[in-house]
Design a protein around this motif. Structure first.
Motif, mmCIF file in Angstrom:
data_model
loop_
_atom_site.group_PDB
_atom_site.id
_atom_site.type_symbol
_atom_site.label_atom_id
_atom_site.label_comp_id
_atom_site.label_asym_id
_atom_site.label_seq_id
_atom_site.Cartn_x
_atom_site.Cartn_y
_atom_site.Cartn_z
ATOM 1 N N GLU A 66 12.728 39.629 -5.394
ATOM 2 C CA GLU A 66 13.750 39.626 -4.346
ATOM 3 C C GLU A 66 14.084 41.019 -3.861
ATOM 4 O O GLU A 66 14.521 41.210 -2.739
ATOM 5 C CB GLU A 66 15.015 38.948 -4.888
ATOM 6 N N GLN A 72 9.476 37.894 1.906
ATOM 7 C CA GLN A 72 9.230 36.539 2.400
ATOM 8 C C GLN A 72 8.240 36.512 3.555
ATOM 9 O O GLN A 72 7.742 35.451 3.934
ATOM 10 C CB GLN A 72 10.556 35.890 2.826
ATOM 11 N N PHE A 149 11.169 30.708 -3.375
ATOM 12 C CA PHE A 149 10.308 29.858 -2.567
ATOM 13 C C PHE A 149 10.160 28.482 -3.184
ATOM 14 O O PHE A 149 9.079 27.950 -3.278
ATOM 15 C CB PHE A 149 8.914 30.487 -2.420
ATOM 16 N N ARG A 277 8.941 29.993 6.161
ATOM 17 C CA ARG A 277 10.031 30.746 5.515
ATOM 18 C C ARG A 277 10.755 31.583 6.552
ATOM 19 O O ARG A 277 11.993 31.660 6.594
ATOM 20 C CB ARG A 277 9.481 31.665 4.421
ATOM 21 N N LYS A 281 14.589 31.469 7.913
ATOM 22 C CA LYS A 281 15.456 32.656 7.971
ATOM 23 C C LYS A 281 16.051 32.797 9.359
ATOM 24 O O LYS A 281 17.192 33.207 9.530
ATOM 25 C CB LYS A 281 14.652 33.928 7.646
#
Lengths: 369, 398
Positions: A66, A72, A149, A277, A281
């Motif tokens: 992270e 991502q 994920f 992803r 976002k």
């Protein structure tokens, strides 16, 4: 004793091109992969054994970075589905061409997976990669902390976000194209598998015919009987050659174009996941924007902070994504070219060898009195 | 009835390498409409054999004409020990499609399969030195008009098989088993039983192979389509072109698979099918020999009874009946002699026929195998051409 993964980036101590999955060992129901890699220092070779769980451990570690900005936006090298001894029909279907034979293609795919990760400018720096390749102890089978994920939760939210309109034309085009292409690539890989499986059936049928012919050999010194027996034996040799040819053609198919189409298909899926992803976002970002707008003065400043953070993260992700897409495009063209060239060269060689062999048989029959 | 002695000279003819006769069955043409329609085939003969009026000639024949010919030959020659080549199979389904005018791939395949079978049937028939000289065969080949054959049910291979099985049952029911003094026949009978089993296995094996080849053709075509779609969606120009070329190569390979499947079928599958049916005919002649023996034995037993009766009559002094008995005995003695001659003749014929059969099958198989190998070589050479052409396209992607 399990080594702890420090959240430090490191440079890999092995030569990436030397990474090989040399063999797979069956131990009851478990498959263990033996992985070899040469030390960059030139002082030797690492030999480690890993099960599928270890590969997943590696993948999870990479997923859960992270702290890496824009992670991502990375297109994660796809890990093949878990191979099982006596796999169910569902698993066999998922494995596709990788499930054929004694796992040779599967090993190659696992090898490619490790190499792709090691060579990745972001992922290769994770210490987990070094541990995976060099530690004599298996990296551990514990569940790593929740990864961002978790496909399952995303799936539960519904793929309705997939169609969410993009703010960037580049990405909208890429998403549209990827949607079409993922389908095409998957279909092509499946149909190629059908071809290979039929070739295998033909090889088996040739073997049966050859065996049945040898059973026709007759006892006795009668010259006519001897002649016929000779014909049967020679014909069974012809069908042995045909069997060899078809088997070779099928093997060539699997080891070159088959693997290529399979990898292409899985990479398109990986890109699809990345794009999704990012889209999620985007939806999140748009929500924070609305929240900031609608916020009461008391909360406004806080909402603005959240909005700014979301914007920054989204920009990072998009930045990484663009690089990744360009990198993937270049890599896949090269990969497919290599696959097609190797495929063509191998089939050409097989055809020449078979033409020779069949010709020899033909001359032998013509010469038979 | 044909005298057997004249056949002996003909049998010792020269070897079959220089068999100078070529028959082709071609140009299937639909005649008429609806359920009365039929296919007419052109039968073309090229030969220098002096039996025939010309060296190149042709006639038009329909399927029932072939069946009629076979029926006549079977009735004349089977029971004296000649292996008469079986006629091609009837097919109600296949023929109905053709009659109804359904012009699709399967009805075309059916016509081609039949055409090929008729050709093989005629060639096999004329290769037999005795059958070649038969007036029915000559009439079939030369006569422009042929009387319509009726009752073509006779002696289809199914019919023949039924007959053989009935004969086998009859043998089992015989009170006096045939004393096989000639071990050759016993051995040969077993040999043909084994051969029957093996040929059927081989035939099944090849049919499976043909099936898979056809499947491969279908799958290759499907893959070609998907490769074309990949090429169409591809942005990278050179890769897109290469993928389209890949699709084209695969389409060409599909055609090769189809050709190979045809070779598998028309060469091997049909050859083995022909031989499975031939073996039935061979079994038939062996059974006829047993029947002939039985007939001889029956005559002998009857003669014995009559002699016993005559002795009784003599004892009881009945001059009228006695004379009648003596006449009957004389007749029966003739029958017994004939029965013995028939049995010896059929045994001799069968020996020659079996020898011919064994030689023929080597020649047949070799000829087919050579054709097959030629097709295999050709396929590989085509593939080499395709791969050679594709390689530069693949290399050009970058």
């Amino acid at each position: 004793m399990m080594e702890e993964v420090k959240e430090v980036t490191s440079t890999l101590s092995v030569d990436i091109q030397s990474i090989k999955v040399t063999e797979v060992v069956k131990d009851g129901d478990t498959l263990t992969f033996l992985i070899e890699s040469e030390k960059l220092s030139g002082t030797g070779v690492y030999h480690v054994d890993r099960t599928y769980d270890d590969f997943e451990w590696l993948q999870q570690h990479l997923f859960s970075q992270e702290e890496v900005s824009g992670i991502q936006g990375v297109i994660f090298p796809p890990l093949p589905v878990k191979a099982q001894v006596n796999a169910s029909a569902k698993v066999i279907k998922q494995l596709g061409i990788l499930g054929l034979g004694e796992w040779q293609a599967y090993c190659k795919a696992m090898e490619t997976f490790v190499r792709q990760i090691a060579a990745h400018s972001i992922l290769g720096k994770n210490n987990a990669v070094e541990i995976f390749l060099t530690s004599s102890d298996p990296p551990g089978r514990q569940r790593v902390r929740k990864n961002i994920f978790n496909r399952l939760s995303q799936a539960m939210e519904g793929m309705r976000k997939e169609g969410h309109k993009d703010v960037d034309e580049f990405f909208q085009t890429e998403r549209d194209h990827n949607l079409v292409f993922t389908g095409c690539a998957k279909t092509a890989a499946e149909r190629f598998l059908d071809v290979v499986q039929t070739e295998q059936k033909i090889a088996v049928a040739c073997g049966h015919f050859s065996t049945a012919l040898r059973l026709c050999v007759e006892q006795g010194e009668d010259p006519d009987k001897l002649d016929f027996s000779k014909v049967c034996v020679k014909l069974s040799e012809v069908f042995d050659s045909i069997q060899k040819n078809v088997t070779s053609v099928a093997e060539n198919n699997v080891s070159t174009l088959g693997l290529g189409l399979d990898l292409e298909s899985r990479y398109q899926e990986a890109e699809k996941e990345m794009l999704y992803r990012r889209t999620c976002k985007l939806v999140e970002l748009e929500t924070t924007r609305r929240n900031a707008e609608k916020a009461k003065p008391v909360k406004k400043a806080a909402m603005e902070e959240v909005k700014k953070a979301a914007e920054t993260e989204f920009d990072h992700i998009s930045g990484v994504a663009k690089e990744e897409i360009a990198r993937l495009q270049a890599a896949r063209v090269k990969m497919l070219q290599q696959a097609l060239v190797q495929w063509c060269e191998k089939q050409l060689l097989t055809a020449k060898e078979s033409a020779d062999q069949f010709n020899q048989h033909l001359q032998a029959f013509r010469g038979m009195a | 009835m044909f005298t057997h002695s004249s056949f002996d000279e003909i049998e010792e003819e020269k070897g079959d390498d220089s068999f100078d006769m070529h028959i082709s069955v071609s140009d299937p043409e639909k005649v008429g409409d609806g359920m009365n329609a039929y296919m007419a085939y052109k039968v073309s003969i090229k030969t220098s054999i002096s039996l025939f009026k010309s060296q190149e000639f042709s006639v038009k024949r329909r399927f029932s004409d072939f069946l009629g010919l076979h029926s006549k030959l079977a009735s004349k020659y089977l029971h004296i020990g000649y292996i008469v080549p079986p006629a091609p199979e009837k097919s109600i389904v296949g023929m109905t499609k053709v009659k109804v005018g359904k012009e699709d791939q399967s009805s075309n395949e059916f016509v081609e399969k039949r055409r090929s079978a008729l050709e093989r049937y005629l060639m096999r028939t004329v290769k037999h030195p005795i059958l070649l000289k038969d007036p029915d065969v000559l009439q079939f080949l030369e006569s422009s008009e042929l009387p319509r054959a009726v009752s073509t049910q006779a002696l289809s291979s199914a019919g023949l098989l039924r007959m053989v099985n009935k004969a086998a049952e009859a043998v089992n029911k015989m009170t006096i088993k045939m004393n096989e003094s000639d071990a050759w026949f016993e051995e040969k009978q077993q040999h043909f039983e084994n051969l029957d089993v093996q040929l059927r296995k081989l035939h099944a094996s090849v049919e499976s192979l043909v099936c898979h080849r056809k499947e491969l053709s279908v799958n290759t075509a499907q893959f070609a389509k998907s490769a074309a779609m990949l090429g169409n969606s591809e942005d990278h120009t050179a890769l897109s072109r290469a993928l389209s070329q890949l699709a084209e190569v695969e389409e060409k390979i599909d055609q090769l698979h189809q050709d190979q499947a045809n070779a598998d079928f028309y060469l091997f599958s049909e050859l083995l099918g022909d031989y499975v049916r031939l073996i039935i005919a061979v079994k038939g002649v062996f059974d006829h020999r047993i029947k002939t023996w039985q007939k001889w034995q029956d005559s002998q037993m009857l003669l014995q009874k009559k002699r016993e009766a005559e002795a009784k009559l003599q004892f009881n002094n009945k001059p009228d009946k006695l004379q009648q008995a003596k006449d009957e005995i004389k007749e029966l003695e003739g029958k017994v002699e004939q029965g013995e001659r028939d049995f010896e003749q059929i045994s001799k014929t069968i020996r020659k026929e079996v020898s011919r059969f064994e030689k023929e099958r080597v020649t047949d198989f070799k000829a087919i195998i050579i054709k097959y190998l030629e097709s295999l070589v050709q396929t590989q050479q085509q593939l080499i051409k395709y791969w050679d052409a594709f390689l530069p396209e693949a290399k050009a992607i970058s």
